[in-house]
Design an enzyme around this catalytic site. Structure first.
Site, PDB file in Angstrom:
ATOM      1  N   GLY A 157       0.812  -1.215   0.000  1.00  0.00           N
ATOM      2  CA  GLY A 157       0.000   0.000   0.000  1.00  0.00           C
ATOM      3  C   GLY A 157       0.846   1.266   0.000  1.00  0.00           C
ATOM      4  O   GLY A 157       2.072   1.205  -0.069  1.00  0.00           O
ATOM      5  N   ILE A 188      -2.129  -8.914   0.488  1.00  0.00           N
ATOM      6  CA  ILE A 188      -3.110  -9.889   0.016  1.00  0.00           C
ATOM      7  C   ILE A 188      -2.793 -10.321  -1.411  1.00  0.00           C
ATOM      8  O   ILE A 188      -3.197 -11.381  -1.864  1.00  0.00           O
ATOM      9  CB  ILE A 188      -4.549  -9.347   0.155  1.00  0.00           C
ATOM     10  CG1 ILE A 188      -5.573 -10.450  -0.022  1.00  0.00           C
ATOM     11  CG2 ILE A 188      -4.821  -8.199  -0.809  1.00  0.00           C
ATOM     12  CD1 ILE A 188      -6.866 -10.248   0.722  1.00  0.00           C
ATOM     13  N   TYR A 217     -15.172   4.555   8.288  1.00  0.00           N
ATOM     14  CA  TYR A 217     -13.729   4.502   8.519  1.00  0.00           C
ATOM     15  C   TYR A 217     -13.379   5.104   9.896  1.00  0.00           C
ATOM     16  O   TYR A 217     -12.649   4.497  10.686  1.00  0.00           O
ATOM     17  CB  TYR A 217     -13.057   5.289   7.398  1.00  0.00           C
ATOM     18  CG  TYR A 217     -11.566   5.440   7.481  1.00  0.00           C
ATOM     19  CD1 TYR A 217     -10.718   4.342   7.360  1.00  0.00           C
ATOM     20  CD2 TYR A 217     -10.997   6.698   7.638  1.00  0.00           C
ATOM     21  CE1 TYR A 217      -9.340   4.508   7.401  1.00  0.00           C
ATOM     22  CE2 TYR A 217      -9.628   6.862   7.669  1.00  0.00           C
ATOM     23  CZ  TYR A 217      -8.798   5.767   7.559  1.00  0.00           C
ATOM     24  OH  TYR A 217      -7.438   5.938   7.594  1.00  0.00           O
ATOM     25  N   LYS A 240     -11.794   3.433  13.287  1.00  0.00           N
ATOM     26  CA  LYS A 240     -10.545   3.915  13.897  1.00  0.00           C
ATOM     27  C   LYS A 240     -10.739   4.256  15.381  1.00  0.00           C
ATOM     28  O   LYS A 240      -9.879   3.964  16.204  1.00  0.00           O
ATOM     29  CB  LYS A 240      -9.991   5.110  13.116  1.00  0.00           C
ATOM     30  CG  LYS A 240      -9.439   4.760  11.729  1.00  0.00           C
ATOM     31  CD  LYS A 240      -8.261   3.793  11.819  1.00  0.00           C
ATOM     32  CE  LYS A 240      -7.681   3.439  10.461  1.00  0.00           C
ATOM     33  NZ  LYS A 240      -6.658   2.373  10.521  1.00  0.00           N
ATOM     34  N   ILE A 271      -1.723  11.767   3.837  1.00  0.00           N
ATOM     35  CA  ILE A 271      -0.305  11.490   3.551  1.00  0.00           C
ATOM     36  C   ILE A 271      -0.054  11.634   2.050  1.00  0.00           C
ATOM     37  O   ILE A 271      -0.757  11.035   1.237  1.00  0.00           O
ATOM     38  CB  ILE A 271       0.081  10.064   3.997  1.00  0.00           C
ATOM     39  CG1 ILE A 271      -0.281   9.834   5.469  1.00  0.00           C
ATOM     40  CG2 ILE A 271       1.564   9.808   3.755  1.00  0.00           C
ATOM     41  CD1 ILE A 271       0.528  10.594   6.466  1.00  0.00           C
TER      42      ILE A 271
END
Ligand code: SER
Length: 311
Positions: A12, A36, A143, A147, A173
């Site tokens: 990723g 994966i 999401y 978290k 990021i």
């Protein structure tokens, strides 16, 4: 003591660069990349690589035993925009994977865990400017819910079972080696690629949407710094607020125009606008700065130079 490190989700956006950096520090053979599916040949053949489904305990456990893994960085996750489309799958991936790793640490198969959280833990009722470490957290996305829950699981396993788990609430990021997938802050990566390759970009957020951001080099350094810090200096076992800069699409555009004067931007906000509106604009990360000496290096100007040079 020498460490053997397993990175789950190594292909990723963050995993790719984290793997490279950890291999420089600990030696290629002591850092096992896993995902994966296989990544590029260059990546999967440059050191130990295993196929792991992050929700499969047997697969993870057998790799942990095979290499005598001491630390796990669990980077596999579904980001904010994708998670809104397939909530149940997002919840399953984000939670099941974390609980498997925390259990392996509780059972002493591994000694230290890194798990990323996000600014998405905050919601519409959190203060938007100088968002404190501890404040109201009512996330509006699947999401974000995963978290917040994950952070509390980390803290619980630390308090109850002494698990050494460490975490950062990443802002958006920005990187050029591997693109992010399915996040709300992805525009700030896409914009550089489009500016360089096509000279124009249609932005899915409005021009005044201010969000906290960070260049990848800083994110990697922070992550490794936190993982190498003395356990006693880590006062927060939910997750640390972290930031480097905050800007709007309009501000990043002006910075890009200093290098590409003809760059042209248009705005067409979609469902991601609501997600962005619910997040902080500027984050207070003084706990990270005080507890383990976090310092960022890249601001918007420096990051823009690096991005446009490397794409
Ligand atoms: N970059 C992430 C996202 O946009 C935030 O953690 O989903």
């Amino acid at each position: 003591m020498s460490e053997t490190i397993l990175i789950i989700g190594a292909c990723g956006q963050i995993g790719t660069e984290l793997t490279q950096k950890l291999r420089e520090i600990h030696g290629t053979n002591n850092v096992i990349a896993s995902d994966i599916r296989e990544g590029s040949d260059e990546f999967t053949k440059s050191g130990p690589f295993e196929i792991i489904d992050a929700t499969n305990r047997e697969q993870i456990f057998s790799v942990v035993q095979k290499y005598k893994v001491s630390q796990v960085y669990l980077m596999a996750a579904m980001l904010s925009a994708t998670a809104e489309k397939i909530p149940q799958k997002a919840w399953d991936l984000n939670m099941t994977s974390l609980l498997i790793i925390l259990d392996l640490a509780k059972e002493k198969h591994i000694q230290r865990v890194y798990w990323p959280s996000s600014m998405a833990v905050f919601g519409n009722t959190s203060p938007k400017v100088d968002t404190p470490q501890k404040t109201i957290m009512e996330p509006s996305t699947v999401y974000g819910i995963s978290k917040v829950a994950g952070e509390h699981w980390c803290n619980y396993y630390h308090e109850k079972f002494g698990v050494d788990v460490r975490s950062i609430r990443y802002p958006g990021i920005i990187s050029w080696k591997t693109k992010p997938g399915g996040g709300t802050t992805d525009y700030a990566v896409d914009i550089y690629f489009k500016a360089k390759q096509e000279g124009s970009y249609e932005c899915f957020l409005d021009k005044n949407t201010r969000l906290p951001m960070m260049y990848m080099n800083d994110a990697i350094n922070a992550t490794i710094q936190l993982m190498e810090a003395e356990s006693s200096s880590i006062k927060i076992r939910t997750s640390y607020n972290l930031t480097a800069m905050s800007f709007t699409p309009e501000e990043i555009t002006s910075e890009i125009k200093k290098h590409i004067p003809d760059f042209n931007i248009s705005y067409k906000p979609d469902f991601r606008q609501d997600i962005a509106n619910s997040w902080p604009q500027i984050i207070d990360d003084s706990h990270a700065r005080n507890d383990w000496n976090w310092q960022h290096e890249y601001n918007l100007e420096l990051m823009t130079k690096e991005m446009l040079k490397n794409i």
